[in-house]
Design an enzyme around this catalytic site. Structure first.
Site, PDB file in Angstrom:
ATOM      1  N   ASP A   1      14.258   5.934  27.066  1.00 34.50           N
ATOM      2  CA  ASP A   1      14.955   7.313  27.369  1.00 34.50           C
ATOM      3  C   ASP A   1      16.215   7.714  26.637  1.00 34.50           C
ATOM      4  O   ASP A   1      17.094   6.924  26.534  1.00 34.50           O
ATOM      5  CB  ASP A   1      15.158   7.519  28.787  1.00 34.50           C
ATOM      6  CG  ASP A   1      15.179   8.943  29.362  1.00 34.50           C
ATOM      7  OD1 ASP A   1      14.152   9.568  29.852  1.00 34.50           O
ATOM      8  OD2 ASP A   1      16.397   9.489  29.253  1.00 34.50           O
TER       9      ASP A   1
ATOM     10  N   ILE B   1      13.304   8.645  19.665  1.00 28.39           N
ATOM     11  CA  ILE B   1      11.893   7.915  19.156  1.00 28.39           C
ATOM     12  C   ILE B   1      11.393   9.065  18.196  1.00 28.39           C
ATOM     13  O   ILE B   1      10.108   8.799  17.693  1.00 28.39           O
ATOM     14  CB  ILE B   1      10.933   7.593  20.339  1.00 28.39           C
ATOM     15  CG1 ILE B   1      11.012   8.699  21.181  1.00 28.39           C
ATOM     16  CG2 ILE B   1      11.582   6.105  20.665  1.00 28.39           C
ATOM     17  CD1 ILE B   1       9.834   9.748  21.196  1.00 28.39           C
TER      18      ILE B   1
ATOM     19  N   ASN C   1       5.254   9.485  26.062  1.00 30.12           N
ATOM     20  CA  ASN C   1       5.250  10.618  27.341  1.00 30.12           C
ATOM     21  C   ASN C   1       6.471  11.577  27.086  1.00 30.12           C
ATOM     22  O   ASN C   1       6.563  12.468  27.854  1.00 30.12           O
ATOM     23  CB  ASN C   1       5.647   9.787  28.598  1.00 30.12           C
ATOM     24  CG  ASN C   1       6.114  10.714  29.749  1.00 30.12           C
ATOM     25  OD1 ASN C   1       5.386  11.200  30.431  1.00 30.12           O
ATOM     26  ND2 ASN C   1       7.337  10.280  30.059  1.00 30.12           N
TER      27      ASN C   1
ATOM     28  N   TYR D   1       5.006  24.832  22.976  1.00 32.32           N
ATOM     29  CA  TYR D   1       4.371  23.545  23.928  1.00 32.32           C
ATOM     30  C   TYR D   1       3.043  23.587  23.668  1.00 32.32           C
ATOM     31  O   TYR D   1       2.508  22.426  23.414  1.00 32.32           O
ATOM     32  CB  TYR D   1       5.277  23.891  25.163  1.00 32.32           C
ATOM     33  CG  TYR D   1       4.578  22.787  26.094  1.00 32.32           C
ATOM     34  CD1 TYR D   1       5.252  21.560  25.966  1.00 32.32           C
ATOM     35  CD2 TYR D   1       3.793  22.912  27.027  1.00 32.32           C
ATOM     36  CE1 TYR D   1       5.004  20.585  27.031  1.00 32.32           C
ATOM     37  CE2 TYR D   1       3.397  22.024  28.059  1.00 32.32           C
ATOM     38  CZ  TYR D   1       4.324  20.947  27.841  1.00 32.32           C
ATOM     39  OH  TYR D   1       3.663  19.847  29.004  1.00 32.32           O
TER      40      TYR D   1
ATOM     41  N   LYS E   1       1.171  20.214  22.123  1.00 37.84           N
ATOM     42  CA  LYS E   1       0.101  19.439  23.010  1.00 37.84           C
ATOM     43  C   LYS E   1      -1.025  19.527  22.385  1.00 37.84           C
ATOM     44  O   LYS E   1      -1.929  18.584  22.571  1.00 37.84           O
ATOM     45  CB  LYS E   1       0.476  20.010  24.614  1.00 37.84           C
ATOM     46  CG  LYS E   1       1.567  19.802  25.032  1.00 37.84           C
ATOM     47  CD  LYS E   1       1.929  17.922  25.283  1.00 37.84           C
ATOM     48  CE  LYS E   1       3.075  17.830  25.816  1.00 37.84           C
ATOM     49  NZ  LYS E   1       3.435  16.382  26.169  1.00 37.84           N
TER      50      LYS E   1
ATOM     51  N   THR F   1       7.928  17.618  37.755  1.00 34.71           N
ATOM     52  CA  THR F   1       8.876  17.050  37.062  1.00 34.71           C
ATOM     53  C   THR F   1      10.216  17.874  36.639  1.00 34.71           C
ATOM     54  O   THR F   1       9.950  19.259  37.218  1.00 34.71           O
ATOM     55  CB  THR F   1       8.306  16.344  35.436  1.00 34.71           C
ATOM     56  OG1 THR F   1       7.871  17.709  34.703  1.00 34.71           O
ATOM     57  CG2 THR F   1       7.101  15.660  35.663  1.00 34.71           C
TER      58      THR F   1
END
Length: 302
Positions: A37, A73, A99, A170, A174, A204
């Protein structure tokens, strides 16, 4: 013996939400977990007060093994060090769960290029680079004659499958993850690597405001369909030896529902064996559309 006993698992964006739920679920099934994270402490490291550090502490308190990783990352250095963190801490890598992500929602006419680039970087590049370095490791292992039973679980979205109003960046990112999943599954199968994707729906930080009514917690005693922990059992199974033979597939996961998604397939077709005129092409396309199944509506369209 847990379903993931002895496996070493990386989960990106695992400090909160779905990633945290996945990390804890893998640990509960016996995996050793690298908790990535980007949220870091005041010293720039994933210490005890960082989201990654807190998840690591939770896992260790329950008797599991975990280490934190707080680098970016979506950069080559951060992605490479992520794979290195697993190898240094635990001597191997078996499963990668991509994720990490965030939102920069705008209608397309109001979407700034910087917001497009930022979402593409975190979601699409943030999937590609860890996959690239993990795959290179597994390929080297296979070429050295060592058995590989590796798993990659990518995270797409209903927005990537159908589109979502106000989320052009987005949705595109995706959807790109889905395409990359199919290619990676085809390319890496020879080395013992399976690659699948999920399109989860859960509460979330990314969804609880955008879809506040849908994501609201239920009353006491009712099943919380939007709890992120509902998605994790499928992710653990896909990331384990038990999913042998499953690759290049996409699953929706929401509450108590799991759906195998079926992608683009040829529908009604006409072939005259010669070139159409524009008028003929339009007449034929109109006829074929009348014979075809209508598409599902884009999210946000009433």
């Amino acid at each position: 013996m847990g379903l993931a006993e002895g496996r070493v698992v990386i989960v990106t964006g695992a400090g909160r939400g779905l990633g945290r739920a996945h990390a804890l679920a893998f640990a509960a099934e016996g995996a050793k977990v690298v908790v990535n994270d980007l949220g870091v402490g005041l010293d720039g490291q994933p210490g005890e007060d960082s989201p990654a550090g807190q998840v690591v502490a939770e896992i260790r308190a329950l008797g599991g093994q975990a280490v934190a990783h707080g680098e970016d990352i979506a950069s080559p250095e951060g992605a490479s060090s992520l794979i290195g963190a697993a190898l240094t801490a635990f001597g191997r890598l078996d499963t990668l769960v991509n994720n990490a992500g965030f939102l920069r929602d705008r209608m397309l006419v109001n979407l700034e290029e910087a917001d497009w680039d930022a979402v593409m970087r975190v979601h699409l590049k943030g999937h590609f680079l860890p996959l690239k370095y993990a795959a290179a490791h597994w390929r080297a292992e296979a070429k050295a004659g060592r058995a590989v039973a590796a798993r990659v679980v990518n995270t797409s979205s209903g927005a990537g499958l159908l589109g979502s109003v106000g989320q052009g960046n987005y949705s595109a990112a995706k959807a790109g993850i889905l395409g990359m999943t199919l290619v990676a599954a085809a390319e890496m199968g020879r080395y013992g690597v399976q690659v699948n994707a999920i399109a989860p729906a859960a509460r979330t930080r990314m969804t609880e405001r955008t879809f506040a009514q849908t994501m609201a917690e239920p009353g006491a005693g009712a099943f919380d369909a939007m709890a992120p922990e509902n998605v994790s059992p499928l992710v653990v199974w896909l990331g384990s030896d038990a999913s042998a033979g499953v690759t290049g597939r996409v699953f929706e996961a929401e509450g108590g529902r799991i759906t195998v998604m079926e992608g683009w397939r040829p529908g009604p077709t006409a072939d005259r064996g010669a070139r159409w005129t524009p008028t003929e092409a339009g007449e034929t396309a109109t006829k074929l559309l009348a014979e075809s199944e209508p598409p599902y509506p884009v999210y946000g369209v009433e």
